[in-house]
Write a protein that holds these residues in place. Structure first.
Motif, PDB file in Angstrom:
ATOM      1  N   MET A   1       1.510   2.545  -1.659  1.00 53.37           N
ATOM      2  CA  MET A   1       1.174   3.917  -1.321  1.00 53.37           C
ATOM      3  C   MET A   1       2.397   4.540  -0.683  1.00 53.37           C
ATOM      4  O   MET A   1       2.996   3.960   0.200  1.00 53.37           O
ATOM      5  CB  MET A   1      -0.005   3.890  -0.354  1.00 53.37           C
ATOM      6  N   HIS A   2       2.734   5.704  -1.146  1.00 53.69           N
ATOM      7  CA  HIS A   2       3.905   6.404  -0.627  1.00 53.69           C
ATOM      8  C   HIS A   2       3.585   6.959   0.746  1.00 53.69           C
ATOM      9  O   HIS A   2       2.573   7.579   0.963  1.00 53.69           O
ATOM     10  CB  HIS A   2       4.279   7.541  -1.569  1.00 53.69           C
ATOM     11  N   GLY A   3       4.444   6.695   1.703  1.00 54.77           N
ATOM     12  CA  GLY A   3       4.246   7.231   3.042  1.00 54.77           C
ATOM     13  C   GLY A   3       5.509   7.886   3.545  1.00 54.77           C
ATOM     14  O   GLY A   3       6.604   7.488   3.188  1.00 54.77           O
ATOM     15  N   TYR A   4       5.356   8.906   4.344  1.00 53.41           N
ATOM     16  CA  TYR A   4       6.484   9.598   4.930  1.00 53.41           C
ATOM     17  C   TYR A   4       6.475   9.298   6.417  1.00 53.41           C
ATOM     18  O   TYR A   4       5.783   9.943   7.184  1.00 53.41           O
ATOM     19  CB  TYR A   4       6.383  11.103   4.669  1.00 53.41           C
ATOM     20  N   GLN A  24      -4.117   6.353  -9.181  1.00 53.69           N
ATOM     21  CA  GLN A  24      -3.300   5.472 -10.020  1.00 53.69           C
ATOM     22  C   GLN A  24      -3.425   4.021  -9.558  1.00 53.69           C
ATOM     23  O   GLN A  24      -3.571   3.116 -10.373  1.00 53.69           O
ATOM     24  CB  GLN A  24      -1.829   5.897  -9.972  1.00 53.69           C
ATOM     25  N   GLN A  25      -3.356   3.805  -8.255  1.00 52.75           N
ATOM     26  CA  GLN A  25      -3.435   2.436  -7.752  1.00 52.75           C
ATOM     27  C   GLN A  25      -4.813   1.827  -7.963  1.00 52.75           C
ATOM     28  O   GLN A  25      -4.932   0.645  -8.265  1.00 52.75           O
ATOM     29  CB  GLN A  25      -3.032   2.392  -6.279  1.00 52.75           C
ATOM     30  N   LEU A  26      -5.852   2.641  -7.806  1.00 49.56           N
ATOM     31  CA  LEU A  26      -7.200   2.124  -8.060  1.00 49.56           C
ATOM     32  C   LEU A  26      -7.416   1.834  -9.537  1.00 49.56           C
ATOM     33  O   LEU A  26      -8.185   0.944  -9.892  1.00 49.56           O
ATOM     34  CB  LEU A  26      -8.261   3.104  -7.559  1.00 49.56           C
ATOM     35  N   GLY A  27      -6.727   2.556 -10.402  1.00 45.87           N
ATOM     36  CA  GLY A  27      -6.846   2.341 -11.839  1.00 45.87           C
ATOM     37  C   GLY A  27      -5.942   1.243 -12.359  1.00 45.87           C
ATOM     38  O   GLY A  27      -5.989   0.902 -13.537  1.00 45.87           O
ATOM     39  N   ALA A  28      -5.122   0.670 -11.474  1.00 46.91           N
ATOM     40  CA  ALA A  28      -4.211  -0.408 -11.891  1.00 46.91           C
ATOM     41  C   ALA A  28      -5.012  -1.563 -12.481  1.00 46.91           C
ATOM     42  O   ALA A  28      -6.136  -1.830 -12.071  1.00 46.91           O
ATOM     43  CB  ALA A  28      -3.392  -0.892 -10.698  1.00 46.91           C
ATOM     44  N   ARG A  29      -4.425  -2.221 -13.438  1.00 41.30           N
ATOM     45  CA  ARG A  29      -5.055  -3.355 -14.119  1.00 41.30           C
ATOM     46  C   ARG A  29      -6.411  -2.979 -14.699  1.00 41.30           C
ATOM     47  O   ARG A  29      -7.371  -3.743 -14.616  1.00 41.30           O
ATOM     48  CB  ARG A  29      -5.178  -4.550 -13.190  1.00 41.30           C
ATOM     49  N   GLY A  30      -6.475  -1.773 -15.238  1.00 43.28           N
ATOM     50  CA  GLY A  30      -7.708  -1.334 -15.882  1.00 43.28           C
ATOM     51  C   GLY A  30      -8.863  -1.168 -14.919  1.00 43.28           C
ATOM     52  O   GLY A  30     -10.018  -1.265 -15.316  1.00 43.28           O
ATOM     53  N   ASP A  37      -7.609  -6.239  -2.841  1.00 43.23           N
ATOM     54  CA  ASP A  37      -6.593  -5.287  -3.312  1.00 43.23           C
ATOM     55  C   ASP A  37      -7.092  -3.852  -3.201  1.00 43.23           C
ATOM     56  O   ASP A  37      -6.358  -2.955  -2.799  1.00 43.23           O
ATOM     57  CB  ASP A  37      -6.187  -5.593  -4.757  1.00 43.23           C
ATOM     58  N   GLU A  38      -8.359  -3.643  -3.566  1.00 44.03           N
ATOM     59  CA  GLU A  38      -8.924  -2.296  -3.468  1.00 44.03           C
ATOM     60  C   GLU A  38      -8.988  -1.848  -2.007  1.00 44.03           C
ATOM     61  O   GLU A  38      -8.689  -0.695  -1.677  1.00 44.03           O
ATOM     62  CB  GLU A  38     -10.307  -2.252  -4.100  1.00 44.03           C
ATOM     63  N   LEU A  39      -9.356  -2.760  -1.127  1.00 41.56           N
ATOM     64  CA  LEU A  39      -9.390  -2.456   0.309  1.00 41.56           C
ATOM     65  C   LEU A  39      -7.997  -2.079   0.809  1.00 41.56           C
ATOM     66  O   LEU A  39      -7.842  -1.127   1.586  1.00 41.56           O
ATOM     67  CB  LEU A  39      -9.946  -3.658   1.084  1.00 41.56           C
ATOM     68  N   ALA A  45      -4.102   4.502   1.888  1.00 42.73           N
ATOM     69  CA  ALA A  45      -4.376   5.936   1.736  1.00 42.73           C
ATOM     70  C   ALA A  45      -4.884   6.518   3.052  1.00 42.73           C
ATOM     71  O   ALA A  45      -4.473   7.609   3.463  1.00 42.73           O
ATOM     72  CB  ALA A  45      -5.392   6.167   0.620  1.00 42.73           C
ATOM     73  N   PHE A  46      -5.753   5.801   3.733  1.00 40.54           N
ATOM     74  CA  PHE A  46      -6.288   6.278   5.006  1.00 40.54           C
ATOM     75  C   PHE A  46      -5.170   6.430   6.031  1.00 40.54           C
ATOM     76  O   PHE A  46      -5.124   7.430   6.768  1.00 40.54           O
ATOM     77  CB  PHE A  46      -7.364   5.306   5.520  1.00 40.54           C
TER      78      PHE A  46
END
Length: 87
Positions: A1-4, A24-30, A37-39, A45-46
């Motif tokens: 996740m991109h962070g600034y 995009q990350q949640l859709g990774a690997r179909g 990984d989802e957590l 993101a949070f």
């Protein structure tokens, strides 16, 4: 996740990018991510949303950080309890 991490002001395009990156990350690997990984994607993101909010209102950002910390600890305790009941 991109962070600034530099505290640069957040804007709508940053929020839109975060939402896109999250999807995009949640859709990774179909969409077949492990629960862990989802957590991790959700937590990243949070944290980034918390950072973006804190740029505009420190107090709200701190509150979101405390909420994330609580839910993270709750998940860890629940996971340990589940492991002990199985093992």
């Amino acid at each position: 996740m991109h962070g600034y991490k530099n505290g640069a002001p957040s804007n709508r395009s940053e929020a839109a990018f975060l939402a896109w990156n999250f999807s995009q990350q949640l859709g990774a690997r179909g969409g077949q991510l492990s629960f862990r990984d989802e957590l991790d994607v959700h937590n990243a993101a949070f944290r980034e949303v918390t950072r973006q909010v804190a740029v505009h209102c420190t107090e709200r950002g701190e509150l979101l950080g405390r909420l994330l910390s609580f839910y993270t600890r709750t998940h860890e305790v629940t996971q340990k309890m589940a492991e002990m009941s199985v093992g």
